[in-house]
Design a protein around this motif. Structure first.
Motif, PDB file in Angstrom:
ATOM      1  N   SER A  17       0.849  -1.189   0.000  1.00  0.00           N
ATOM      2  CA  SER A  17       0.000   0.000   0.000  1.00  0.00           C
ATOM      3  C   SER A  17       0.887   1.243   0.000  1.00  0.00           C
ATOM      4  O   SER A  17       2.051   1.189   0.406  1.00  0.00           O
ATOM      5  N   LEU A  18       0.320   2.340  -0.445  1.00  0.00           N
ATOM      6  CA  LEU A  18       1.094   3.584  -0.533  1.00  0.00           C
ATOM      7  C   LEU A  18       0.726   4.515   0.602  1.00  0.00           C
ATOM      8  O   LEU A  18      -0.440   4.898   0.763  1.00  0.00           O
ATOM      9  N   GLY A  19       1.717   4.879   1.398  1.00  0.00           N
ATOM     10  CA  GLY A  19       1.534   5.859   2.454  1.00  0.00           C
ATOM     11  C   GLY A  19       1.854   7.246   1.937  1.00  0.00           C
ATOM     12  O   GLY A  19       2.799   7.426   1.159  1.00  0.00           O
ATOM     13  N   ALA A  20       1.085   8.233   2.380  1.00  0.00           N
ATOM     14  CA  ALA A  20       1.221   9.580   1.831  1.00  0.00           C
ATOM     15  C   ALA A  20       1.891  10.558   2.790  1.00  0.00           C
ATOM     16  O   ALA A  20       1.697  11.767   2.673  1.00  0.00           O
ATOM     17  N   MET A  21       2.694  10.057   3.723  1.00  0.00           N
ATOM     18  CA  MET A  21       3.361  10.970   4.645  1.00  0.00           C
ATOM     19  C   MET A  21       4.409  11.825   3.929  1.00  0.00           C
ATOM     20  O   MET A  21       4.828  12.866   4.440  1.00  0.00           O
ATOM     21  N   THR A  22       4.838  11.401   2.735  1.00  0.00           N
ATOM     22  CA  THR A  22       5.811  12.188   1.975  1.00  0.00           C
ATOM     23  C   THR A  22       5.145  13.299   1.167  1.00  0.00           C
ATOM     24  O   THR A  22       5.831  14.090   0.523  1.00  0.00           O
ATOM     25  N   PHE A  23       3.821  13.368   1.183  1.00  0.00           N
ATOM     26  CA  PHE A  23       3.094  14.351   0.388  1.00  0.00           C
ATOM     27  C   PHE A  23       2.967  15.665   1.163  1.00  0.00           C
ATOM     28  O   PHE A  23       2.473  15.696   2.290  1.00  0.00           O
ATOM     29  N   GLY A  24       3.402  16.756   0.549  1.00  0.00           N
ATOM     30  CA  GLY A  24       3.202  18.068   1.135  1.00  0.00           C
ATOM     31  C   GLY A  24       4.196  18.412   2.230  1.00  0.00           C
ATOM     32  O   GLY A  24       5.092  17.648   2.566  1.00  0.00           O
ATOM     33  N   GLY A  25       4.031  19.628   2.778  1.00  0.00           N
ATOM     34  CA  GLY A  25       4.827  20.040   3.926  1.00  0.00           C
ATOM     35  C   GLY A  25       6.094  20.784   3.619  1.00  0.00           C
ATOM     36  O   GLY A  25       6.989  20.862   4.473  1.00  0.00           O
ATOM     37  N   ARG A  26       6.222  21.367   2.446  1.00  0.00           N
ATOM     38  CA  ARG A  26       7.460  22.082   2.125  1.00  0.00           C
ATOM     39  C   ARG A  26       7.724  23.242   3.069  1.00  0.00           C
ATOM     40  O   ARG A  26       8.874  23.602   3.315  1.00  0.00           O
ATOM     41  N   GLY A  35       9.777  14.448   2.831  1.00  0.00           N
ATOM     42  CA  GLY A  35       9.627  14.261   1.399  1.00  0.00           C
ATOM     43  C   GLY A  35       9.179  15.526   0.715  1.00  0.00           C
ATOM     44  O   GLY A  35       9.686  15.901  -0.337  1.00  0.00           O
ATOM     45  N   ALA A  36       8.184  16.189   1.314  1.00  0.00           N
ATOM     46  CA  ALA A  36       7.700  17.482   0.831  1.00  0.00           C
ATOM     47  C   ALA A  36       7.347  17.457  -0.651  1.00  0.00           C
ATOM     48  O   ALA A  36       7.665  18.375  -1.397  1.00  0.00           O
ATOM     49  N   LEU A  37       6.670  16.403  -1.069  1.00  0.00           N
ATOM     50  CA  LEU A  37       6.304  16.282  -2.480  1.00  0.00           C
ATOM     51  C   LEU A  37       5.146  17.213  -2.818  1.00  0.00           C
ATOM     52  O   LEU A  37       4.219  17.387  -2.031  1.00  0.00           O
ATOM     53  N   GLY A  38       5.195  17.792  -4.007  1.00  0.00           N
ATOM     54  CA  GLY A  38       4.121  18.649  -4.484  1.00  0.00           C
ATOM     55  C   GLY A  38       3.064  17.851  -5.224  1.00  0.00           C
ATOM     56  O   GLY A  38       3.137  16.625  -5.333  1.00  0.00           O
ATOM     57  N   LEU A  71      -3.475  16.623  -1.130  1.00  0.00           N
ATOM     58  CA  LEU A  71      -2.744  16.177  -2.312  1.00  0.00           C
ATOM     59  C   LEU A  71      -3.173  14.764  -2.713  1.00  0.00           C
ATOM     60  O   LEU A  71      -3.330  14.470  -3.902  1.00  0.00           O
ATOM     61  N   LEU A  72      -3.342  13.878  -1.727  1.00  0.00           N
ATOM     62  CA  LEU A  72      -3.762  12.517  -2.035  1.00  0.00           C
ATOM     63  C   LEU A  72      -5.160  12.498  -2.642  1.00  0.00           C
ATOM     64  O   LEU A  72      -5.408  11.788  -3.622  1.00  0.00           O
ATOM     65  N   GLY A  73      -6.063  13.279  -2.069  1.00  0.00           N
ATOM     66  CA  GLY A  73      -7.424  13.324  -2.605  1.00  0.00           C
ATOM     67  C   GLY A  73      -7.458  13.783  -4.043  1.00  0.00           C
ATOM     68  O   GLY A  73      -8.163  13.197  -4.891  1.00  0.00           O
ATOM     69  N   ARG A  74      -6.684  14.815  -4.366  1.00  0.00           N
ATOM     70  CA  ARG A  74      -6.647  15.297  -5.743  1.00  0.00           C
ATOM     71  C   ARG A  74      -5.966  14.294  -6.664  1.00  0.00           C
ATOM     72  O   ARG A  74      -6.355  14.140  -7.833  1.00  0.00           O
ATOM     73  N   ALA A  75      -4.950  13.610  -6.167  1.00  0.00           N
ATOM     74  CA  ALA A  75      -4.230  12.644  -6.993  1.00  0.00           C
ATOM     75  C   ALA A  75      -5.101  11.431  -7.335  1.00  0.00           C
ATOM     76  O   ALA A  75      -5.047  10.903  -8.446  1.00  0.00           O
ATOM     77  N   VAL A  76      -5.902  10.996  -6.374  1.00  0.00           N
ATOM     78  CA  VAL A  76      -6.811   9.871  -6.628  1.00  0.00           C
ATOM     79  C   VAL A  76      -7.916  10.307  -7.580  1.00  0.00           C
ATOM     80  O   VAL A  76      -8.264   9.596  -8.533  1.00  0.00           O
ATOM     81  N   GLY A  77      -8.484  11.473  -7.329  1.00  0.00           N
ATOM     82  CA  GLY A  77      -9.455  12.096  -8.219  1.00  0.00           C
ATOM     83  C   GLY A  77     -10.568  11.178  -8.683  1.00  0.00           C
ATOM     84  O   GLY A  77     -11.266  10.550  -7.879  1.00  0.00           O
ATOM     85  N   ARG A 293       9.492   8.289  -2.309  1.00  0.00           N
ATOM     86  CA  ARG A 293       9.591   9.675  -2.756  1.00  0.00           C
ATOM     87  C   ARG A 293       9.645   9.787  -4.263  1.00  0.00           C
ATOM     88  O   ARG A 293       9.379  10.850  -4.818  1.00  0.00           O
ATOM     89  N   THR A 294      10.005   8.694  -4.943  1.00  0.00           N
ATOM     90  CA  THR A 294      10.109   8.712  -6.396  1.00  0.00           C
ATOM     91  C   THR A 294       9.422   7.480  -6.975  1.00  0.00           C
ATOM     92  O   THR A 294       9.298   6.448  -6.299  1.00  0.00           O
ATOM     93  N   PRO A 295       8.984   7.544  -8.242  1.00  0.00           N
ATOM     94  CA  PRO A 295       8.393   6.362  -8.887  1.00  0.00           C
ATOM     95  C   PRO A 295       9.360   5.184  -8.920  1.00  0.00           C
ATOM     96  O   PRO A 295       8.938   4.028  -8.821  1.00  0.00           O
ATOM     97  N   GLU A 296      10.664   5.470  -9.038  1.00  0.00           N
ATOM     98  CA  GLU A 296      11.656   4.395  -9.080  1.00  0.00           C
ATOM     99  C   GLU A 296      11.699   3.652  -7.751  1.00  0.00           C
ATOM    100  O   GLU A 296      11.751   2.411  -7.712  1.00  0.00           O
ATOM    101  N   GLN A 297      11.682   4.391  -6.635  1.00  0.00           N
ATOM    102  CA  GLN A 297      11.655   3.752  -5.324  1.00  0.00           C
ATOM    103  C   GLN A 297      10.382   2.932  -5.149  1.00  0.00           C
ATOM    104  O   GLN A 297      10.418   1.791  -4.663  1.00  0.00           O
ATOM    105  N   LEU A 298       9.268   3.491  -5.553  1.00  0.00           N
ATOM    106  CA  LEU A 298       7.991   2.799  -5.416  1.00  0.00           C
ATOM    107  C   LEU A 298       7.970   1.523  -6.257  1.00  0.00           C
ATOM    108  O   LEU A 298       7.526   0.471  -5.783  1.00  0.00           O
TER     109      LEU A 298
END
Length: 346
Positions: A17-26, A35-38, A71-77, A293-298
């Motif tokens: 499963s994907l955790g979204a703790m890396t999303f946001g927070g810059r 992670g502070a991902l946009g 960010l997760l809500g918009r990404a799932v859309g 943090r990256t698609p490659e890691q995932l």
């Protein structure tokens, strides 16, 4: 992607499963180190996950001050119906004295806020994030049951509770005919096997799903770290910020890492992939939450589901990471009754 039942619900969730703790927070004083991902990066990660068959996504209202949920809500859309969406509550989300905890007041407020940020009218899984020392569990469970009956929450779960606290909650729910916890989200890894003492047996006995957070211990089990604090890479929480949220014995950690690297070399894969595959082979584990943090890691983490560890691999990893047996486990194991095969009975 393989799927496993979420407790006794009949719901199938991806074993990764994907955790979204890396999303946001810059701009956040704490989460900017995670992670502070946009939005664009979050979209890319969620897209990679969905394309690989991941249908289970986890976040919390406290992550990045609520930005992670947005960010997760918009990404799932528009693919909302394709996913099992989970979030958590308890930690402070504002300056007020009631902007935290598990009181009915805060549960109802936090739920509405999470629904708004995630852009949905229901949550598939709503989890309490920790134990509230001042709110009776009866009040919390009553509020969560109301949310389920209102159709705003499908299932409820918990995280970071002791086995006795979960057991008590299950008893209260059964007594009052209320919605019960269906999953426990716990920390579990090659460097922290405490869950095996009480939480894993409880999950099996009570039919709880068991989801795992921090399977790579802040990046330590990726193999990027060497003794003396020298890193082979600089793309991890520990390397970038000294993030050391999960406590463990560092010397023991490097002993585990040595074996982990050896097993990974035999299979010609990354240590991270082996660490996740080891968890997927453990009793009671439903899904391992990864926070790439990256698609490659995932993509590398996802590939752990296709890695079958040999008996030798599992034995070596078990021996180097096995914790001492605690009381009363050791005396119960020592005095366990001998089971006589039925055919040998007179």
């Amino acid at each position: 992607m393989k799927y496993r039942l979420l407790g006794r619900t009949g719901v199938w969730v991806s074993e990764i499963s994907l955790g979204a703790m890396t999303f946001g927070g810059r701009e956040h004083p704490v989460y900017r180190t995670h992670g502070a991902l946009g939005q664009e990066e979050a979209d890319r990660l969620v897209g990679t996950a969905l394309d690989a068959g991941i249908n289970f996504f986890d976040t919390a209202d406290v992550y990045a001050g609520g930005e992670s949920e947005e960010l997760l809500g918009r990404a799932v859309g528009p693919r909302r119906r394709d996913v099992v969406l989970a979030t958590k509550l308890l930690a402070p989300v504002g300056p007020g004295p009631n902007d935290q905890g598990l009181s009915r007041l805060h549960v109802m407020r936090a739920l509405e806020d999470s629904l708004r940020r995630l852009g949905t009218d229901y949550l598939d899984l709503y989890q309490i994030h920790n134990h509230d020392h001042v709110t009776p569990i009866e009040e919390t469970l009553s509020a969560l049951d109301d949310a389920v009956r209102q159709g705003k929450v499908r299932y409820i779960g918990c995280s970071n509770l002791a086995a006795w606290q979960i057991s008590k909650a299950l008893g209260v729910s059964a007594l009052h005919g209320q919605a019960r916890f269906v999953v426990n989200q716990t920390h579990y890894s090659l460097l922290s096997r405490d869950a095996e003492r009480e939480l894993v047996p409880l999950a099996e006995d009570a039919g709880l799903g068991l989801t795992v957070w921090q399977p790579l211990v802040g990046g330590f089990l990726t193999g990027k770290f060497d003794r003396g604090g020298v890193t082979t890479e600089h793309d991890s929480r520990r390397a970038r910020n000294g993030f050391d949220f999960v406590p463990f014995d560092e010397e023991q950690g490097f002993k585990v890492l040595d074996v982990l690297r050896a097993v990974a070399a035999r299979h010609e894969v990354s240590p991270a992939r082996v660490a996740i595959a080891w968890l997927l082979a453990r009793r009671a584990v439903t899904s391992v939450i990864v926070g790439a943090r990256t698609p490659e890691q995932l993509t590398d983490n996802i590939a752990a589901g296709d890695l079958t560890l040999t008996g030798q691999d599992l034995t070596e990893l078990d021996e180097v990471s096995r914790p001492p047996v605690s009381y009363p486990n050791w005396i119960q194991e020592g005095f366990a009754p001998v089971r006589i095969p039925a055919g040998n009975l007179a």
